[in-house]
Design an enzyme around this catalytic site. Structure first.
Site, PDB file in Angstrom:
ATOM      1  N   GLY A  86       0.798  -1.218   0.000  1.00 46.24           N
ATOM      2  CA  GLY A  86       0.000   0.000   0.000  1.00 46.24           C
ATOM      3  C   GLY A  86       0.835   1.275   0.000  1.00 46.24           C
ATOM      4  CD  GLN A  87      -0.432   7.405   0.306  1.00 46.38           C
ATOM      5  OE1 GLN A  87      -1.460   7.259   0.967  1.00 46.38           O
ATOM      6  NE2 GLN A  87       0.010   8.594  -0.056  1.00 46.38           N
ATOM      7  NE  ARG A 113      -2.702  -3.234  -3.089  1.00 48.04           N
ATOM      8  CZ  ARG A 113      -2.347  -2.020  -3.477  1.00 48.04           C
ATOM      9  NH1 ARG A 113      -2.000  -1.800  -4.721  1.00 48.04           N
ATOM     10  NH2 ARG A 113      -2.344  -1.014  -2.626  1.00 48.04           N
ATOM     11  CE1 TYR A 141      -9.103   4.620   7.868  1.00 42.75           C
ATOM     12  CE2 TYR A 141      -9.354   6.989   8.101  1.00 42.75           C
ATOM     13  CZ  TYR A 141      -8.544   5.881   7.966  1.00 42.75           C
ATOM     14  OH  TYR A 141      -7.178   6.033   7.914  1.00 42.75           O
ATOM     15  CE  LYS A 144      -7.256   3.709  10.757  1.00 45.76           C
ATOM     16  NZ  LYS A 144      -6.263   2.630  10.673  1.00 45.76           N
TER      17      LYS A 144
HETATM   18  P1  NAD Z   1      -3.488   1.444   1.414  1.00 48.44           P
HETATM   19  O1  NAD Z   1      -4.916   1.214   1.092  1.00 48.44           O
HETATM   20  O2  NAD Z   1      -2.644   2.169   0.424  1.00 48.44           O
HETATM   21  O3  NAD Z   1      -2.773   0.070   1.750  1.00 48.44           O
HETATM   22  C1  NAD Z   1      -3.396  -0.945   2.506  1.00 48.44           C
HETATM   23  C2  NAD Z   1      -2.830  -2.273   2.017  1.00 48.44           C
HETATM   24  O4  NAD Z   1      -3.479  -3.304   2.779  1.00 48.44           O
HETATM   25  C3  NAD Z   1      -3.151  -2.540   0.546  1.00 48.44           C
HETATM   26  O5  NAD Z   1      -1.959  -2.873  -0.165  1.00 48.44           O
HETATM   27  C4  NAD Z   1      -4.113  -3.719   0.577  1.00 48.44           C
HETATM   28  O6  NAD Z   1      -3.955  -4.628  -0.500  1.00 48.44           O
HETATM   29  C5  NAD Z   1      -3.750  -4.375   1.901  1.00 48.44           C
HETATM   30  N1  NAD Z   1      -4.835  -5.192   2.440  1.00 48.44           N
HETATM   31  C6  NAD Z   1      -6.160  -4.937   2.367  1.00 48.44           C
HETATM   32  N2  NAD Z   1      -6.844  -5.933   2.938  1.00 48.44           N
HETATM   33  C7  NAD Z   1      -5.935  -6.836   3.378  1.00 48.44           C
HETATM   34  C8  NAD Z   1      -6.037  -8.079   4.055  1.00 48.44           C
HETATM   35  N3  NAD Z   1      -7.227  -8.602   4.378  1.00 48.44           N
HETATM   36  N4  NAD Z   1      -4.901  -8.739   4.381  1.00 48.44           N
HETATM   37  C9  NAD Z   1      -3.687  -8.225   4.023  1.00 48.44           C
HETATM   38  N5  NAD Z   1      -3.530  -7.051   3.365  1.00 48.44           N
HETATM   39  C10 NAD Z   1      -4.657  -6.370   3.057  1.00 48.44           C
HETATM   40  O7  NAD Z   1      -3.458   2.195   2.838  1.00 48.44           O
HETATM   41  P2  NAD Z   1      -2.319   3.139   3.417  1.00 48.44           P
HETATM   42  O8  NAD Z   1      -2.617   4.519   2.989  1.00 48.44           O
HETATM   43  O9  NAD Z   1      -0.996   2.562   3.176  1.00 48.44           O
HETATM   44  O10 NAD Z   1      -2.696   3.078   4.963  1.00 48.44           O
HETATM   45  C11 NAD Z   1      -2.099   2.181   5.859  1.00 48.44           C
HETATM   46  C12 NAD Z   1      -2.633   2.459   7.253  1.00 48.44           C
HETATM   47  O11 NAD Z   1      -2.383   3.823   7.601  1.00 48.44           O
HETATM   48  C13 NAD Z   1      -4.139   2.256   7.403  1.00 48.44           C
HETATM   49  O12 NAD Z   1      -4.422   1.768   8.684  1.00 48.44           O
HETATM   50  C14 NAD Z   1      -4.685   3.669   7.281  1.00 48.44           C
HETATM   51  O13 NAD Z   1      -5.899   3.807   7.942  1.00 48.44           O
HETATM   52  C15 NAD Z   1      -3.593   4.459   7.959  1.00 48.44           C
HETATM   53  N6  NAD Z   1      -3.602   5.868   7.561  1.00 48.44           N
HETATM   54  C16 NAD Z   1      -3.247   6.223   6.286  1.00 48.44           C
HETATM   55  C17 NAD Z   1      -3.266   7.566   5.928  1.00 48.44           C
HETATM   56  C18 NAD Z   1      -2.894   8.018   4.541  1.00 48.44           C
HETATM   57  O14 NAD Z   1      -3.026   9.223   4.227  1.00 48.44           O
HETATM   58  N7  NAD Z   1      -2.405   7.132   3.677  1.00 48.44           N
HETATM   59  C19 NAD Z   1      -3.667   8.534   6.861  1.00 48.44           C
HETATM   60  C20 NAD Z   1      -4.058   8.119   8.132  1.00 48.44           C
HETATM   61  C21 NAD Z   1      -3.993   6.778   8.475  1.00 48.44           C
HETATM   62  N1  SER Z   2      -5.720   9.971   4.541  1.00 51.86           N
HETATM   63  C1  SER Z   2      -6.745   9.292   5.256  1.00 51.86           C
HETATM   64  C2  SER Z   2      -8.047   9.365   4.566  1.00 51.86           C
HETATM   65  O1  SER Z   2      -8.301  10.362   3.920  1.00 51.86           O
HETATM   66  C3  SER Z   2      -6.890   9.864   6.646  1.00 51.86           C
HETATM   67  O2  SER Z   2      -6.889   8.796   7.504  1.00 51.86           O
HETATM   68  O3  SER Z   2      -8.816   8.455   4.699  1.00 51.86           O
END
Ligand code: NAD
Ligand code: SER
Length: 315
Positions: free
Chosen positions: A12-13, A37, A143, A147
């Site tokens: 993921g990101q 994935r 969401y 959290k």
């Molecule tokens: P993302 O959606 O880019 O990546 C999540 C990854 O989890 C994906 O590659 C997906 O394939 C994988 N996934 C989904 N279901 C799965 C499963 N059942 N088993 C294994 N893998 C699985 O999300 P992200 O942006 O990398 O976020 C990661 C964490 O950080 C999350 O908890 C998100 O809530 C938190 N977060 C992200 C942001 C942001 O701006 N990116 C902000 C606040 C919090």
């Molecule tokens: N970047 C995230 C979202 O917009 C914040 O948790 O969902």
């Protein structure tokens, strides 16, 4: 015993960049990437990868034992915008995935767990400016609810079972190595690709909507600094407020126009506007700064320059 780390959601990101950063510190062979994935091309051939569904507790448990895992970073989740489209999926994955990891961490005496929360724990009744660590928390999205509940599960497992689980409430994250996965703050990533490729962008958030944001290198450093801090410095066992900068779509567009004068932006707010309206505009993260010395590095100008230098690489 040598540390062996499992990153769940490594494609993921955040996962791609966190895995790369952890491998630099702990060695490629000691950081196991895992996801539902396929793995990112940036990780391929550079360390172990296992295909893993965090909802399958038995399979997860087997991998933790087989790989001699000592630390887990759990990143698999459904984010805010996708969550509003499929609340059941968001609740199931975000809760059960976390509980599976916490249970296994307890049973296998995993040394440390990282699980991220979000600014989305806050809701319309929370302070809009400099939202403090402890305040009214009444999330309005599935969401955010997941959290909020997750933060208290972390607190519970720490208090009751001594699981050393640590967490930050990430703001919106901006990056170019791996595409974002369905959040409200994704506009601040999409805008760069649109600016470079089309010189125009249609934004799904209103021009005057301020949100807390952070560049990925800062977020990765914060995560690792928190995880490497001495346990006695960690006073928050729900999740730390974490902050860098705040800006509106109008401001980021103006910063891009300094590099690409022909760039234009139009606004067509959709259902994500309501989500953004419910969140604070800025965050007070003084507790993280005091406890473990957190400091961000990137301001808006530095983010825009680095993103534009690297944007052709967004996949
Ligand atoms: P993302 O959606 O880019 O990546 C999540 C990854 O989890 C994906 O590659 C997906 O394939 C994988 N996934 C989904 N279901 C799965 C499963 N059942 N088993 C294994 N893998 C699985 O999300 P992200 O942006 O990398 O976020 C990661 C964490 O950080 C999350 O908890 C998100 O809530 C938190 N977060 C992200 C942001 C942001 O701006 N990116 C902000 C606040 C919090
Ligand atoms: N970047 C995230 C979202 O917009 C914040 O948790 O969902």
């Amino acid at each position: 015993m040598k540390d062996k780390i499992l990153v769940i959601g490594a494609s993921g990101q955040i996962g791609v960049e966190l895995t790369l950063a952890l491998r630099k510190i702990y060695g490629n062979e000691n950081v196991v990437a895992s996801d539902l994935r396929e793995q990112s091309p940036l990780l391929e051939g550079k360390g172990p990868y296992v295909s893993l569904d965090v909802m399958n507790k038995e399979m997860l448990h087997v991998q933790v034992i087989r790989q001699n895992i000592t630390q887990i970073y759990l990143l698999a989740a459904v984010l805010s915008a996708t969550g509003e489209k499929n609340p059941g999926l968001a609740w199931n994955l975000n809760m059960q995935g976390l509980l599976n990891v916490l249970d296994i961490a307890r049973e296998e005496q995993i040394k440390k767990v990282f699980w991220p929360s979000s600014i989305a724990v806050f809701g319309p009744s929370s302070p809009k400016q400099n939202c403090p660590q402890q305040t009214i928390i009444e999330p309005a999205t599935v969401y955010g609810i997941s959290k909020f509940a997750g933060e208290f599960w972390c607190h519970y497992y720490y208090q009751r079972y001594n699981v050393d689980v640590r967490s930050v409430r990430y703001p919106g994250l901006i990056s170019y190595k791996s595409a974002p996965g369905g959040g409200t703050t994704d506009y601040a990533v999409e805008i760069f690709k649109a600016a470079v490729e089309d010189k125009k962008y249609e934004c799904f958030i209103r021009e005057d909507t301020y949100l807390p944001m952070m560049y990925m290198p800062d977020a990765i450093r914060a995560t690792i600094e928190l995880m490497e801090s001495e346990a006695k410095k960690i006073s928050i066992r729900t999740s730390y407020n974490l902050s860098a900068i705040s800006f509106s779509p109008k401001e980021i567009a103006a910063a891009i126009q300094k590099h690409i004068p022909a760039f234009t932006i139009q606004y067509k707010p959709d259902y994500r506007q309501k989500l953004a309206n419910g969140w604070p505009q800025s965050i007070d993260d003084s507790v993280a700064r005091k406890d473990w010395g957190w400091q961000h590095e990137y301001d808006l100008e530095a983010i825009v320059k680095d993103m534009l230098d690297n944007t052709p690489a967004i996949n």
